[in-house]
Design a protein around this motif. Structure first.
Motif, short mmCIF file in Angstrom:
data_model
loop_
_atom_site.label_atom_id
_atom_site.label_comp_id
_atom_site.label_asym_id
_atom_site.label_seq_id
_atom_site.Cartn_x
_atom_site.Cartn_y
_atom_site.Cartn_z
N ILE A 1 69.44 54.23 39.38
CA ILE A 1 71.00 53.99 39.52
C ILE A 1 71.04 53.55 41.00
CG2 ILE A 1 71.82 55.43 37.62
CD1 ILE A 1 72.62 57.35 39.83
N THR B 1 70.29 49.90 40.42
CA THR B 1 71.24 49.16 39.35
C THR B 1 72.34 49.74 39.19
OG1 THR B 1 68.96 48.75 38.24
CG2 THR B 1 71.21 48.70 37.03
N ASN B 2 73.38 49.08 39.22
CA ASN B 2 74.92 49.44 39.11
C ASN B 2 74.92 49.72 37.67
OD1 ASN B 2 77.38 49.96 39.88
ND2 ASN B 2 78.16 48.08 39.33
N THR C 1 77.97 50.91 35.07
CA THR C 1 79.36 50.62 34.84
C THR C 1 80.18 51.94 34.64
OG1 THR C 1 79.60 50.06 32.56
CG2 THR C 1 78.84 48.28 33.73
N LYS D 1 83.27 56.24 41.62
CA LYS D 1 83.04 55.36 42.79
C LYS D 1 82.03 56.31 43.68
CE LYS D 1 87.54 53.34 43.35
NZ LYS D 1 88.82 53.28 43.98
N ASN E 1 78.61 55.67 42.30
CA ASN E 1 78.07 54.15 42.83
C ASN E 1 77.83 54.15 43.91
OD1 ASN E 1 78.08 52.82 40.12
ND2 ASN E 1 80.26 52.69 39.85
N LYS E 2 78.63 54.60 44.99
CA LYS E 2 78.25 54.59 46.42
C LYS E 2 77.23 55.60 46.80
CE LYS E 2 82.66 52.93 47.76
NZ LYS E 2 83.84 53.02 48.47
#
Length: 136
Positions: A41, A44-45, A47, A91, A94-95
């Protein structure tokens, strides 16, 4: 579950290469003889829908996937309970992928958090009698 591929003959690992446990579990998966797909992760994003499916498969909230004891989390959000909604938690993942609390394995319709490197062996390898151990 819907968008995550479910295959009893393959394991899928969601992990972060930015933490030592993720690296250890990935090494176990890569060295196993099982058909596998690894998703780092950090590179690779994933969702929001996929995270929601993983959380649902683990019977947890998205916030439960995040290590709120990590120093980086505490620096950004403090020591007290962060009042965030699911979009905010997504968020954060992901960040800051290193804040994923535990690597997650998907095998068939089972989702399992691996809290130690030995968990992979316990949950994924057949026992010495040749009988598969349960996935959870």
């Amino acid at each position: 579950m819907g968008v995550i591929a479910m295959d009893k003959k393959q394991i899928t690992l969601y992990y972060s290469s930015e933490n030592s446990l993720g690296k250890q579990i990935n090494a176990y998966v890569e060295s196993s003889e099982m058909k596998h797909l690894t998703i780092d992760i950090s590179k690779t994003n994933v969702t929001g829908t996929q995270w929601a499916e993983l959380a649902e498969g683990l019977h947890k909230q998205i916030s439960d996937l995040i290590n709120t004891d990590h120093p980086d989390f505490k620096e950004a959000y403090g020591d007290t309970h962060a009042d965030l909604d699911d979009d905010d938690w997504l968020k954060i993942l992901n960040k800051n992928p290193k804040l994923l609390k535990y690597p997650i394995i998907v095998k068939g319709e089972e989702c399992i958090e691996l809290k130690s490197a030995s968990d992979f062996k316990h949950h994924m390898e057949p026992d010495s009698a040749g009988i598969d151990k349960p996935y959870n």
